[in-house]
Write an enzyme that holds these catalytic residues in place. Structure first.
Site, PDB file in Angstrom:
ATOM      1  N   LYS A 159       0.835  -1.179   0.000  1.00  0.00           N
ATOM      2  CA  LYS A 159       0.000   0.000   0.000  1.00  0.00           C
ATOM      3  C   LYS A 159       0.886   1.252   0.000  1.00  0.00           C
ATOM      4  O   LYS A 159       2.040   1.143   0.412  1.00  0.00           O
ATOM      5  CB  LYS A 159      -0.942   0.012   1.190  1.00  0.00           C
ATOM      6  CG  LYS A 159      -0.210  -0.086   2.546  1.00  0.00           C
ATOM      7  CD  LYS A 159      -0.983   0.519   3.642  1.00  0.00           C
ATOM      8  CE  LYS A 159      -0.776   1.999   3.753  1.00  0.00           C
ATOM      9  NZ  LYS A 159       0.319   2.407   4.628  1.00  0.00           N
ATOM     10  N   ASP A 188      -2.351  -5.586   2.698  1.00  0.00           N
ATOM     11  CA  ASP A 188      -2.683  -4.711   3.818  1.00  0.00           C
ATOM     12  C   ASP A 188      -2.263  -5.498   5.040  1.00  0.00           C
ATOM     13  O   ASP A 188      -2.947  -6.449   5.441  1.00  0.00           O
ATOM     14  CB  ASP A 188      -4.191  -4.433   3.855  1.00  0.00           C
ATOM     15  CG  ASP A 188      -4.508  -3.417   4.930  1.00  0.00           C
ATOM     16  OD1 ASP A 188      -3.993  -3.575   6.049  1.00  0.00           O
ATOM     17  OD2 ASP A 188      -5.252  -2.469   4.658  1.00  0.00           O
ATOM     18  N   HIS A 189      -1.124  -5.124   5.624  1.00  0.00           N
ATOM     19  CA  HIS A 189      -0.557  -6.038   6.625  1.00  0.00           C
ATOM     20  C   HIS A 189      -1.422  -6.150   7.886  1.00  0.00           C
ATOM     21  O   HIS A 189      -1.284  -7.097   8.651  1.00  0.00           O
ATOM     22  CB  HIS A 189       0.896  -5.680   6.939  1.00  0.00           C
ATOM     23  CG  HIS A 189       1.078  -4.503   7.850  1.00  0.00           C
ATOM     24  ND1 HIS A 189       0.993  -3.216   7.436  1.00  0.00           N
ATOM     25  CD2 HIS A 189       1.344  -4.444   9.177  1.00  0.00           C
ATOM     26  CE1 HIS A 189       1.206  -2.403   8.451  1.00  0.00           C
ATOM     27  NE2 HIS A 189       1.416  -3.124   9.527  1.00  0.00           N
ATOM     28  N   ASP A 246      -2.801   7.048   4.697  1.00  0.00           N
ATOM     29  CA  ASP A 246      -1.816   6.090   5.204  1.00  0.00           C
ATOM     30  C   ASP A 246      -2.479   4.966   6.014  1.00  0.00           C
ATOM     31  O   ASP A 246      -2.046   3.819   5.949  1.00  0.00           O
ATOM     32  CB  ASP A 246      -0.790   6.839   6.070  1.00  0.00           C
ATOM     33  CG  ASP A 246       0.397   5.977   6.466  1.00  0.00           C
ATOM     34  OD1 ASP A 246       0.913   5.264   5.587  1.00  0.00           O
ATOM     35  OD2 ASP A 246       0.798   5.995   7.648  1.00  0.00           O
ATOM     36  N   HIS A 251      -5.893   0.160   6.370  1.00  0.00           N
ATOM     37  CA  HIS A 251      -5.957  -0.643   7.602  1.00  0.00           C
ATOM     38  C   HIS A 251      -7.302  -0.488   8.329  1.00  0.00           C
ATOM     39  O   HIS A 251      -7.928  -1.460   8.735  1.00  0.00           O
ATOM     40  CB  HIS A 251      -4.840  -0.258   8.570  1.00  0.00           C
ATOM     41  CG  HIS A 251      -3.465  -0.337   7.981  1.00  0.00           C
ATOM     42  ND1 HIS A 251      -3.125  -1.223   7.001  1.00  0.00           N
ATOM     43  CD2 HIS A 251      -2.330   0.364   8.239  1.00  0.00           C
ATOM     44  CE1 HIS A 251      -1.842  -1.075   6.695  1.00  0.00           C
ATOM     45  NE2 HIS A 251      -1.344  -0.114   7.426  1.00  0.00           N
TER      46      HIS A 251
HETATM   47  C1  BG6 Z   1       1.963   1.354   7.698  1.00  0.00           C
HETATM   48  C2  BG6 Z   1       1.979   2.862   7.647  1.00  0.00           C
HETATM   49  O1  BG6 Z   1       1.071   0.845   6.759  1.00  0.00           O
HETATM   50  O2  BG6 Z   1       1.567   0.937   8.994  1.00  0.00           O
HETATM   51  C3  BG6 Z   1       2.897   3.431   8.718  1.00  0.00           C
HETATM   52  O3  BG6 Z   1       2.430   3.285   6.380  1.00  0.00           O
HETATM   53  C4  BG6 Z   1       2.548   2.876  10.078  1.00  0.00           C
HETATM   54  O4  BG6 Z   1       2.837   4.840   8.735  1.00  0.00           O
HETATM   55  C5  BG6 Z   1       2.434   1.351  10.024  1.00  0.00           C
HETATM   56  O5  BG6 Z   1       3.569   3.262  10.979  1.00  0.00           O
HETATM   57  C6  BG6 Z   1       1.899   0.806  11.324  1.00  0.00           C
HETATM   58  O6  BG6 Z   1       2.008  -0.586  11.316  1.00  0.00           O
HETATM   59  P1  BG6 Z   1       2.078  -1.421  12.666  1.00  0.00           P
HETATM   60  O7  BG6 Z   1       2.010  -2.830  12.216  1.00  0.00           O
HETATM   61  O8  BG6 Z   1       3.364  -1.058  13.335  1.00  0.00           O
HETATM   62  O9  BG6 Z   1       0.897  -0.990  13.469  1.00  0.00           O
END
Ligand code: BG6
Length: 514
Positions: A159, A188-189, A246, A251
């Site tokens: 993304k 989308d992790h 973002d 998410h």
């Molecule tokens: C990413 C964003 O997709 O997710 C970042 O681009 C953010 O800005 C990150 O810091 C947060 O991921 P996690 O897994 O640490 O909550």
């Protein structure tokens, strides 16, 4: 625990994973530690290889050394030298510009060499490069003939997928000329996070929750994705993105969809994705007037986070002093369907907030019985809290009598601590997603329809936010005051994330896992 076969019975096959943008933040923080863990679990096929494609000049040895450093820094596991040696031999470095066709032709030669030594020429093209390079990379993959060479090929997009609906459509069309939807994996992790995957089980495998998961029993839902970090080294990207693009566009809308969706016909990718899209399509479109009342944005000023002084967003590297980019966004959404009408979803996300936490809180309606009315003043409603991170777990909050002669009622919680029960080996989101790509399961990846509908929601807000000025909030707070007003005008409040029994357990066990 992931296994060597997936739910369709497919075995892990050998493949070449080509990472475009392999010297970036994502490769170091997430991909390399995930590959290490997959190797540790024996889930990376012995003939699989990783080709790191990036612009800087580097030798294989140099890249491998840096990869080990990244794994040591970012993996929660202590590196076992035997496992690293196995992984190290699978890693190659390839230098090229993304726009340079000659570099892709050289990549083809390298792949040919590697393929002859292995049993297969399957390829995963992982685009972890800035989105502006997606077009040139896809076009060079085609021109060089890499997409037509033997074995299967899959393409993975990090993304953001586009900057708005128009650019996302354009990008999708150019990808569709080269790849079929079955080959496209839009990451989308958040969907790969264990507790997010658990939402389906929580909702549909438990007879106590599904019957009350609707407007009759639920008052509202609140979702918080809070970060304590700032923009770090990503000022350039973030200036154009902001919190809305973002985090909310991807998410958070995924979390809304999984919380609100109807039961899918089966657990197959298509059925789950179809139900998720229906949720986005049911979100009431926001008018310009609504956006003024139902959305809030803010930008962090200087402040103190985790006892450390931190600078304001506009003083960060590669950020304009006059930046009007939001680092915080909150909104209220209504889902117009029979399950959710009149049950608002409140969303908030931001950087440099008080703490790092992601939670979905289902707030139930207060008991309308008169029996305990005089005792309920300070009693919070029943809540089900899905704690996605930092510790994973689920808590059920209810009322209980305080011991003693007087009838005093307090809020208590029953906690399910994921790690206490299942141990520390839960796969990280990227580990799970890389595994699914290698095994060919698209369930946890975003369909084009999902991307399309999420941009439709977000574009309207982004357009309205172009006017006016972003409010400031102190780093280390919970965001701008207006975010409280957004929910308080509905006679509700944000519930501050609480330290749980399991957070204490995990703090005591917080070292690297051997
Ligand atoms: C990413 C964003 O997709 O997710 C970042 O681009 C953010 O800005 C990150 O810091 C947060 O991921 P996690 O897994 O640490 O909550």
């Amino acid at each position: 625990m992931l296994s060597r076969r997936n739910k369709m019975g497919n075995k892990i096959e050998p493949c070449l994973i080509i990472i475009f943008g392999a010297t970036g933040d994502l490769t170091n923080r997430k991909l390399l530690p995930a590959f290490y863990k997959l190797e540790f679990e024996n889930l990376l096929h012995k003939d699989s290889k990783i080709i790191a494609f990036a612009r800087k000049e580097k030798s294989n040895e140099q890249f491998r050394k840096e990869a080990l450093k990244a794994i040591n820094t970012f993996s929660k596991f202590k590196v076992d030298n035997k496992v690293w040696k196995k992984l190290e031999n699978k890693i190659f470095y390839h230098q090229s510009e993304f726009q340079d066709i000659k570099g892709f032709n050289r990549l083809k030669e390298l792949i040919k060499k590697i393929c002859t030594k292995t049993t297969s020429c399957n390829k995963v093209f992982y685009l972890s490069a800035p989105p502006g390079f997606f077009g040139p990379i896809i076009s060079n993959l085609k021109k060089s003939g890499l997409t037509a060479s033997s074995g299967w090929s899959r393409v993975v997009f990090e993304k953001p997928f586009g900057h708005d609906l128009k650019s996302a459509k354009k990008l999708n069309e150019s990808i569709k000329k080269v790849f079929k939807e079955k080959q496209i994996y839009r990451i989308d992790h958040y969907v790969g996070k264990e507790l997010v995957q658990n939402l389906l089980v929580l909702r549909f495998a438990n007879s106590i929750f599904e019957p009350i998961w609707n407007k009759k029993y639920i008052d509202h839902v609140q979702i918080t994705v809070a970060e304590d970090i700032g923009v770090e080294t990503r000022g350039n990207y973030y200036e154009k993105s902001g919190a809305l693009r973002d985090i909310i566009q991807n998410h958070m809308l995924q979390l809304v969809a999984l919380t609100a969706m109807e039961p899918p016909v089966t657990l197959d990718a298509e059925d789950i994705r179809e139900e998720k899209v229906k949720v986005l399509r049911s979100i009431r479109p926001l008018t310009t007037k609504d956006i003024g009342k139902m959305t809030v944005r803010g930008q962090y000023g200087s402040g103190v986070v985790n006892d450390k002084k931190v600078k304001a967003y506009h003083d960060e590297d590669k950020v304009s002093k006059k930046s009007n980019t939001e680092t915080f966004a909150a909104l209220k959404l209504n889902i117009d369907n029979s399950r959710w009408s009149d049950v608002p979803f409140y969303l908030r996300t931001g950087k440099r907030l008080k703490e790092r936490v992601a939670e979905i809180t289902i707030v139930f309606k207060q008991n309308s019985g008169i029996l305990f009315n005089e005792h309920v003043k300070n009693i919070e409603p029943n809540m089900l809290i899905v704690r996605i991170q930092p510790e994973e777990g689920i808590s059920l909050q209810f009322s209980a009598k305080v011991p003693g002669k007087k009838m005093i009622i307090d809020n208590v919680r029953m906690d399910f601590c994921h790690e206490c029960k299942f141990g520390p080996n839960t796969p990280d989101a990227y580990e799970r997603l890389l595994y699914d790509i290698m095994i060919g399961d698209q369930t946890l990846f975003t369909s084009w329809e999902m991307v399309e509908h999420s941009w439709k929601i977000v574009d309207k807000i982004a357009k309205a936010w172009k006017k006016g000025k972003v409010a400031s909030y102190a780093a280390g707070s919970w965001g701008p005051k207006n975010a409280d007003a957004l929910i308080e005008k509905d006679k509700r409040k944000w519930y501050a994330p609480q330290k749980t029994i399991y957070s204490t357990f995990l703090q005591n066990n917080g070292n690297k896992i051997q």
